[in-house]
Design a protein around this motif. Structure first.
Motif, PDB file in Angstrom:
ATOM      1  N   UNK A  58       1.021  -1.013  -0.001  1.00  0.00           N
ATOM      2  CA  UNK A  58       0.136   0.020   0.116  1.00  0.00           C
ATOM      3  C   UNK A  58       0.774   1.328  -0.062  1.00  0.00           C
ATOM      4  N   UNK A  59       0.574   2.117  -1.076  1.00  0.00           N
ATOM      5  CA  UNK A  59       1.511   3.307  -1.041  1.00  0.00           C
ATOM      6  C   UNK A  59       0.429   4.718  -1.290  1.00  0.00           C
ATOM      7  N   UNK A  60       0.491   5.525  -0.305  1.00  0.00           N
ATOM      8  CA  UNK A  60      -0.097   6.718  -0.550  1.00  0.00           C
ATOM      9  C   UNK A  60       0.543   8.019  -0.703  1.00  0.00           C
ATOM     10  N   UNK A  61       0.251   8.911  -1.492  1.00  0.00           N
ATOM     11  CA  UNK A  61       0.987  10.219  -1.775  1.00  0.00           C
ATOM     12  C   UNK A  61       0.559  11.153  -0.921  1.00  0.00           C
ATOM     13  N   UNK A  62      -0.339  10.973   0.175  1.00  0.00           N
ATOM     14  CA  UNK A  62      -0.725  12.084   1.077  1.00  0.00           C
ATOM     15  C   UNK A  62      -1.967  11.584   1.815  1.00  0.00           C
ATOM     16  N   UNK A  63      -1.743  11.732   3.132  1.00  0.00           N
ATOM     17  CA  UNK A  63      -3.062  11.627   3.899  1.00  0.00           C
ATOM     18  C   UNK A  63      -2.884  12.315   5.179  1.00  0.00           C
ATOM     19  N   UNK A  64      -4.054  12.477   5.965  1.00  0.00           N
ATOM     20  CA  UNK A  64      -3.854  12.931   7.242  1.00  0.00           C
ATOM     21  C   UNK A  64      -3.592  12.079   8.196  1.00  0.00           C
ATOM     22  N   UNK A  65      -2.315  12.089   8.680  1.00  0.00           N
ATOM     23  CA  UNK A  65      -1.598  10.763   9.414  1.00  0.00           C
ATOM     24  C   UNK A  65      -2.001  10.856  10.924  1.00  0.00           C
ATOM     25  N   UNK A  66      -2.698   9.515  11.383  1.00  0.00           N
ATOM     26  CA  UNK A  66      -2.670   9.388  12.705  1.00  0.00           C
ATOM     27  C   UNK A  66      -2.160   7.780  12.833  1.00  0.00           C
ATOM     28  N   UNK A  67      -1.708   7.316  14.204  1.00  0.00           N
ATOM     29  CA  UNK A  67      -0.868   6.239  14.294  1.00  0.00           C
ATOM     30  C   UNK A  67      -1.629   5.644  15.421  1.00  0.00           C
ATOM     31  N   UNK A  68      -1.410   4.137  15.305  1.00  0.00           N
ATOM     32  CA  UNK A  68      -1.713   3.070  16.430  1.00  0.00           C
ATOM     33  C   UNK A  68      -0.813   2.088  16.249  1.00  0.00           C
ATOM     34  N   UNK A  69      -0.312   1.631  17.400  1.00  0.00           N
ATOM     35  CA  UNK A  69       0.861   0.550  17.495  1.00  0.00           C
ATOM     36  C   UNK A  69       1.957   0.892  16.475  1.00  0.00           C
ATOM     37  N   UNK A  70       2.228   2.083  16.314  1.00  0.00           N
ATOM     38  CA  UNK A  70       3.503   2.271  15.390  1.00  0.00           C
ATOM     39  C   UNK A  70       3.320   2.359  14.128  1.00  0.00           C
ATOM     40  N   UNK A  71       1.992   2.259  13.598  1.00  0.00           N
ATOM     41  CA  UNK A  71       1.653   2.198  12.147  1.00  0.00           C
ATOM     42  C   UNK A  71       0.397   3.503  11.748  1.00  0.00           C
ATOM     43  N   UNK A  72       0.897   4.078  10.776  1.00  0.00           N
ATOM     44  CA  UNK A  72      -0.095   5.006  10.145  1.00  0.00           C
ATOM     45  C   UNK A  72      -1.439   4.408  10.010  1.00  0.00           C
ATOM     46  N   UNK A  73      -2.584   5.050  10.463  1.00  0.00           N
ATOM     47  CA  UNK A  73      -3.726   4.231  10.569  1.00  0.00           C
ATOM     48  C   UNK A  73      -4.474   4.134   9.135  1.00  0.00           C
ATOM     49  N   UNK A  74      -4.194   5.038   8.126  1.00  0.00           N
ATOM     50  CA  UNK A  74      -4.541   4.933   6.685  1.00  0.00           C
ATOM     51  C   UNK A  74      -4.063   3.735   6.206  1.00  0.00           C
ATOM     52  N   UNK A  75      -2.829   3.519   6.263  1.00  0.00           N
ATOM     53  CA  UNK A  75      -2.076   2.577   5.817  1.00  0.00           C
ATOM     54  C   UNK A  75      -2.602   0.962   6.483  1.00  0.00           C
ATOM     55  N   UNK A  76      -2.695   1.058   7.434  1.00  0.00           N
ATOM     56  CA  UNK A  76      -2.992  -0.124   8.403  1.00  0.00           C
ATOM     57  C   UNK A  76      -4.582  -0.340   8.086  1.00  0.00           C
ATOM     58  N   UNK A  77      -5.462   0.466   8.011  1.00  0.00           N
ATOM     59  CA  UNK A  77      -7.007   0.070   7.653  1.00  0.00           C
ATOM     60  C   UNK A  77      -6.938  -0.170   6.386  1.00  0.00           C
ATOM     61  N   UNK A  78      -6.199   0.181   5.340  1.00  0.00           N
ATOM     62  CA  UNK A  78      -6.255  -0.432   4.060  1.00  0.00           C
ATOM     63  C   UNK A  78      -5.760  -1.547   4.071  1.00  0.00           C
ATOM     64  N   UNK A  79      -4.512  -1.960   4.639  1.00  0.00           N
ATOM     65  CA  UNK A  79      -3.893  -3.260   4.686  1.00  0.00           C
ATOM     66  C   UNK A  79      -4.977  -4.409   5.047  1.00  0.00           C
ATOM     67  N   UNK A  80      -5.680  -4.035   6.196  1.00  0.00           N
ATOM     68  CA  UNK A  80      -6.794  -4.837   6.610  1.00  0.00           C
ATOM     69  C   UNK A  80      -7.813  -5.258   5.649  1.00  0.00           C
ATOM     70  N   UNK A  81      -8.183  -4.073   5.149  1.00  0.00           N
ATOM     71  CA  UNK A  81      -9.461  -4.284   4.024  1.00  0.00           C
ATOM     72  C   UNK A  81      -9.121  -5.201   3.026  1.00  0.00           C
TER      73      UNK A  81
END
Length: 382
Positions: A352-375
């Motif tokens: 998963x690669x994004x060129x920009x998002x509003x970043x928040x984090x949980x357990x050390x991971x960007x939440x947008x990236x993490x949520x997309x990976x889980x989807x």
């Protein structure tokens, strides 16, 4: 107009790249979810790729490549992927180890050509393996785009580049480590860093990309956008793609290497990154060709640091997908966020690669990236 273009690109992709495995999977639920996730995190664009049973089964791009020009993001666009780049450098080192040109136990001072010693532990040898696993005790406090910062003959503050713990007995992620690793690749191979990676890793895998942006098609570069939490707005980051043509005129092998940023300068698409990831998932082999030995691949994936479960540019984590242990790496720079993770036993992986998002984090991971990976995991793997 943009939505129409996106549908056209989606249809073209589905017609030309669909595989027999993908034909059994309906991508629509995942695509609806990802579009909703993008809205939640204000993502500008995102490219994704999924590997299942060792085969690339899905790759797709959403949103915009460039906001100012309203250009849709497509699968052949390339990103500066940030710290996932370190794994390319580590892969090159393993090739040179296999060729007998160096050892992971080599004194890093000898490899660099000047003294690399923590002044608090002057008798402890800092090895190449320590540098690659971020257990060297070296830090980025003096910067990492110039080797003079850690050279005692060049910088009076060189001692600040070392932490208080003994090398090999602590962990701190450090970009200077991998820019120096790039210099070692040049010194041992006799090739310029970017040329070595292209000839020995990218070309054998038939991948388009590289560290030297001047040799790449600029029209394929994805604009990166940094998010300002105060103004809640994005700004483009052209410094992510600065030409190095002038610097190359006076290039000094083993010294000018940070120009290419071995630590974070790879430019590649999500689709091609997934193919590279598959090679590591298959322990060094891809489509009948071998990039590194099985032993080397396993060593890269074996944790050395308990603190971060970090190996040689590949870490192990259970914090990305609940209940699933993955191996891979993340990246973040200039507003870009990237992730490349795989499961070597079950033979699946996700990019998963994004060129920009509003970043928040949980357990050390960007939440947008993490949520997309889980989807993607839920819709294509699970």
């Amino acid at each position: 107009m943009i939505n129409s273009l996106k549908r056209c690109f989606s249809l073209l992709f589905f017609i030309t790249i669909v595989t027999p495995v993908l034909a059994q999977v309906n991508p629509a639920p995942a695509e609806v979810e990802i579009q909703d996730i993008m809205k939640k995190f204000d993502a500008i664009g995102v490219s994704v790729a999924v590997v299942k049973k060792g085969a690339l089964i899905y790759t797709h791009s959403f949103g915009l490549k460039d906001v100012e020009s309203n250009i849709p993001l497509t699968n052949d666009n390339i990103f500066r992927i940030a710290s996932i780049s370190k794994s390319f450098s580590a892969t090159a080192i393993m090739q040179l180890v296999e060729a007998g040109k160096l050892s992971l136990d080599d004194d890093f001072s000898s490899l660099m050509g000047f003294k690399i010693r923590n002044p608090k532990f002057p008798e402890t040898v800092i090895t190449l393996k320590m540098v690659m696993s971020h257990t060297s005790s070296i830090n980025d406090s003096e910067g990492y785009f110039n080797f003079d910062v850690i050279n005692p003959e060049k910088n009076v503050n060189w001692a600040k580049c070392y932490n208080a713990y003994e090398p090999g007995k602590g962990y701190q992620y450090c970009n200077l480590n991998y820019n120096m690793v790039g210099a070692v690749i040049e010194k041992c191979s006799g090739q310029r860093f970017d040329s070595y990676v292209k000839q020995h890793i990218l070309n054998p895998l038939n991948l388009y990309g590289g560290y030297c942006l001047d040799s790449l098609d600029r029209s394929r570069f994805v604009t990166l956008y940094e998010y300002d939490t105060t103004t809640k707005s994005f700004s483009p980051q052209p410094s992510a793609y600065i030409s190095r043509s002038e610097g190359l005129k006076n290039y000094i092998p083993g010294y000018s290497t940070p120009m290419f940023s071995p630590t974070g300068g790879m430019k590649i698409s999500a689709t091609d990154l997934a193919k590279y990831m598959t090679m590591h998932m298959n322990q060094g082999k891809y489509k009948g060709g071998r990039i590194i030995a099985k032993k080397s691949a396993k060593l890269m994936q074996t944790k050395i640091s308990d603190q971060e479960n970090y190996g040689l540019a590949i870490l192990t984590t259970s914090n990305l997908i609940p209940g699933v242990t993955l191996k891979g790496h993340t990246g973040s720079a200039y507003g870009l966020y990237s992730a490349m993770f795989f499961q070597p036993e079950e033979k699946f992986g996700i990019v998963v690669i994004t060129n920009g998002c509003s970043p928040t984090y949980s357990k050390g991971y960007n939440d947008f990236i993490k949520t997309t990976v889980n989807s993607l995991y839920k819709n294509f793997i699970k």
